[in-house]
Scaffold this motif. Structure first.
Motif, PDB file in Angstrom:
ATOM      1  N   GLN A  72      13.495  -2.681  -8.158  1.00 54.18           N
ATOM      2  CA  GLN A  72      12.352  -1.786  -8.027  1.00 54.18           C
ATOM      3  C   GLN A  72      11.879  -1.761  -6.581  1.00 54.18           C
ATOM      4  O   GLN A  72      11.648  -2.808  -5.971  1.00 54.18           O
ATOM      5  CB  GLN A  72      11.210  -2.253  -8.929  1.00 54.18           C
ATOM      6  CG  GLN A  72       9.956  -1.419  -8.802  1.00 54.18           C
ATOM      7  CD  GLN A  72      10.169   0.017  -9.202  1.00 54.18           C
ATOM      8  OE1 GLN A  72      10.705   0.289 -10.276  1.00 54.18           O
ATOM      9  NE2 GLN A  72       9.758   0.940  -8.355  1.00 54.18           N
ATOM     10  N   ARG A  73      11.754  -0.584  -6.017  1.00 49.26           N
ATOM     11  CA  ARG A  73      11.312  -0.451  -4.636  1.00 49.26           C
ATOM     12  C   ARG A  73       9.817  -0.156  -4.574  1.00 49.26           C
ATOM     13  O   ARG A  73       9.220   0.361  -5.518  1.00 49.26           O
ATOM     14  CB  ARG A  73      12.101   0.643  -3.913  1.00 49.26           C
ATOM     15  CG  ARG A  73      13.581   0.297  -3.756  1.00 49.26           C
ATOM     16  CD  ARG A  73      14.268   1.256  -2.813  1.00 49.26           C
ATOM     17  NE  ARG A  73      13.736   1.206  -1.471  1.00 49.26           N
ATOM     18  CZ  ARG A  73      14.072   0.289  -0.556  1.00 49.26           C
ATOM     19  NH1 ARG A  73      14.940  -0.654  -0.869  1.00 49.26           N
ATOM     20  NH2 ARG A  73      13.548   0.322   0.653  1.00 49.26           N
ATOM     21  N   ILE A  74       9.231  -0.495  -3.441  1.00 52.11           N
ATOM     22  CA  ILE A  74       7.808  -0.295  -3.197  1.00 52.11           C
ATOM     23  C   ILE A  74       7.662   0.559  -1.954  1.00 52.11           C
ATOM     24  O   ILE A  74       8.318   0.313  -0.943  1.00 52.11           O
ATOM     25  CB  ILE A  74       7.106  -1.651  -2.969  1.00 52.11           C
ATOM     26  CG1 ILE A  74       7.375  -2.597  -4.141  1.00 52.11           C
ATOM     27  CG2 ILE A  74       5.614  -1.461  -2.753  1.00 52.11           C
ATOM     28  CD1 ILE A  74       6.981  -4.022  -3.840  1.00 52.11           C
ATOM     29  N   THR A 101      -0.466  -0.830  -7.411  1.00 49.86           N
ATOM     30  CA  THR A 101       0.959  -1.145  -7.586  1.00 49.86           C
ATOM     31  C   THR A 101       1.690  -0.010  -8.278  1.00 49.86           C
ATOM     32  O   THR A 101       2.808   0.358  -7.904  1.00 49.86           O
ATOM     33  CB  THR A 101       1.138  -2.446  -8.383  1.00 49.86           C
ATOM     34  OG1 THR A 101       0.493  -3.519  -7.696  1.00 49.86           O
ATOM     35  CG2 THR A 101       2.621  -2.778  -8.550  1.00 49.86           C
ATOM     36  N   THR A 105       4.832   2.176  -6.696  1.00 45.43           N
ATOM     37  CA  THR A 105       6.155   2.060  -7.316  1.00 45.43           C
ATOM     38  C   THR A 105       6.523   3.238  -8.214  1.00 45.43           C
ATOM     39  O   THR A 105       7.699   3.420  -8.533  1.00 45.43           O
ATOM     40  CB  THR A 105       6.234   0.777  -8.168  1.00 45.43           C
ATOM     41  OG1 THR A 105       5.222   0.843  -9.201  1.00 45.43           O
ATOM     42  CG2 THR A 105       6.017  -0.464  -7.319  1.00 45.43           C
ATOM     43  N   LYS A 148       7.860  -6.343 -12.473  1.00 44.06           N
ATOM     44  CA  LYS A 148       8.314  -5.302 -13.386  1.00 44.06           C
ATOM     45  C   LYS A 148       8.864  -5.997 -14.620  1.00 44.06           C
ATOM     46  O   LYS A 148       9.610  -6.981 -14.509  1.00 44.06           O
ATOM     47  CB  LYS A 148       9.409  -4.452 -12.734  1.00 44.06           C
ATOM     48  CG  LYS A 148       9.915  -3.323 -13.619  1.00 44.06           C
ATOM     49  CD  LYS A 148      10.999  -2.521 -12.922  1.00 44.06           C
ATOM     50  CE  LYS A 148      11.531  -1.416 -13.810  1.00 44.06           C
ATOM     51  NZ  LYS A 148      12.640  -0.658 -13.154  1.00 44.06           N
ATOM     52  N   LEU A 155       7.393  -8.302  -7.433  1.00 38.67           N
ATOM     53  CA  LEU A 155       7.499  -7.206  -6.482  1.00 38.67           C
ATOM     54  C   LEU A 155       7.073  -7.655  -5.087  1.00 38.67           C
ATOM     55  O   LEU A 155       7.524  -7.103  -4.082  1.00 38.67           O
ATOM     56  CB  LEU A 155       6.635  -6.031  -6.940  1.00 38.67           C
ATOM     57  CG  LEU A 155       7.059  -5.403  -8.271  1.00 38.67           C
ATOM     58  CD1 LEU A 155       6.037  -4.380  -8.732  1.00 38.67           C
ATOM     59  CD2 LEU A 155       8.432  -4.758  -8.142  1.00 38.67           C
ATOM     60  N   ARG A 250      13.455  -4.272  -0.497  1.00 42.13           N
ATOM     61  CA  ARG A 250      12.740  -3.530  -1.529  1.00 42.13           C
ATOM     62  C   ARG A 250      11.461  -2.864  -1.052  1.00 42.13           C
ATOM     63  O   ARG A 250      10.785  -2.216  -1.831  1.00 42.13           O
ATOM     64  CB  ARG A 250      12.401  -4.463  -2.703  1.00 42.13           C
ATOM     65  CG  ARG A 250      13.552  -4.694  -3.653  1.00 42.13           C
ATOM     66  CD  ARG A 250      13.286  -5.866  -4.569  1.00 42.13           C
ATOM     67  NE  ARG A 250      13.905  -7.086  -4.073  1.00 42.13           N
ATOM     68  CZ  ARG A 250      13.661  -8.297  -4.563  1.00 42.13           C
ATOM     69  NH1 ARG A 250      12.798  -8.444  -5.529  1.00 42.13           N
ATOM     70  NH2 ARG A 250      14.282  -9.349  -4.063  1.00 42.13           N
TER      71      ARG A 250
END
Length: 278
Positions: A72-74, A101, A105, A148, A155, A250
């Motif tokens: 999962q990227r931010i 958040t 995301t 996640k 994250l 990420r």
């Protein structure tokens, strides 16, 4: 001219990003890649090391090289803090419907797991200097962790500090069970009459510590992005300090700077507007 290993890394990177090599798929053996690209094993390993540092592959000793499962990227944008401030004035139901958040995301609240641990600790010389208080002043230390669902790694790793006596003006701010707080820190501060004037971010990168490698589930070659976030109120007082660490593979920091137009005026000889280019 790009080095040979750069060209190999570029080609393999494209195969990964376009899906020719899918998540979890084994990359062709080194012997095959050496023959395919006509390079030495050392050159090939330089290319693989570059991809590993980007978090695109993982090399398992004695087994092979694999495309890393998608993480999962931010994406944090420059309007994030104003978005948080605007939400302070919204009803609780609206504030509770989405958090920062989720905004960063694109996930839903049900996709995330939150935890918070609150402790008290004396201010170090470093933090005391930032807050403008005496060393040893009691601080409220808040460790927030968001994951996640289904992923081992958080994250980000974040620690937030408030001056304890300031936060204690609202006893509800001292209770970790109230997290996640609808509206986040800016709303928490608003309950004790604090409005933020500005936030200063100090961002750098560095190699990860052994603890960060394990906690963030990253490879030793992946750098971490480190940010100290300093929140300053309308009286020019530092009211919160956060230290945040993200896995470098990420996180994306996206900055947009709105520039003011030049004032309108009549052009004069020698002005840029009066010059002809041909």
């Amino acid at each position: 001219m790009a080095a040979k290993y750069d060209r190999i890394a570029t080609d393999l990177r494209e195969q990964i990003l376009t899906g020719q090599l899918g998540p979890g798929e084994r990359v062709r053996a080194e012997e095959e890649l050496v023959g395919e690209y006509g390079v030495s094993r050392n050159t090939l390993r330089q290319a693989l090391a570059a991809l590993e540092s980007e978090g695109l592959i993982v090399r398992r000793h004695g087994i092979g090289t694999f495309v890393r499962e998608a993480r999962q990227r931010i994406c944090r944008t420059t309007d994030r803090y104003q978005w948080e401030k605007d939400r302070v004035l919204l009803p609780r139901e609206e504030r509770a419907s989405i958090g920062a958040t989720e905004r960063d995301t694109g996930l839903e609240m049900d996709d995330l797991q939150f935890s918070a641990v609150y402790t008290e600790e004396p201010a170090s010389k470093d933090l005391a200097a930032v807050f403008g208080v005496a060393p040893g002043t009691k601080l409220l230390r808040r460790v927030h962790t968001t994951r996640k669902r289904g992923e081992k790694a958080p994250l980000a790793s974040g620690v937030s500090y408030l001056v304890y006596d300031v936060a204690a003006e609202n006893p509800e701010l001292l209770k970790s069970e109230n997290e996640p707080w609808p509206g986040g820190t800016q709303h928490q501060l608003s309950t004790i009459g604090i409005e933020l004037d500005r936030i200063v971010d100090h961002v750098s990168s560095r190699p990860p510590t052994a603890e960060e490698i394990e906690f963030l589930d990253i490879d030793p070659g992946v750098s971490v992005m480190v940010m100290r976030k300093i929140s300053i109120d309308t009286t020019d007082r530092v009211v919160e300090v956060s230290d945040i660490v993200w896995p470098g593979d990420r996180i994306e920091l996206q900055y947009t700077t709105k520039l003011k137009p030049w004032p309108k005026r009549k052009s004069r000889p020698g002005d840029v507007n009066s010059m002809k280019f041909g």
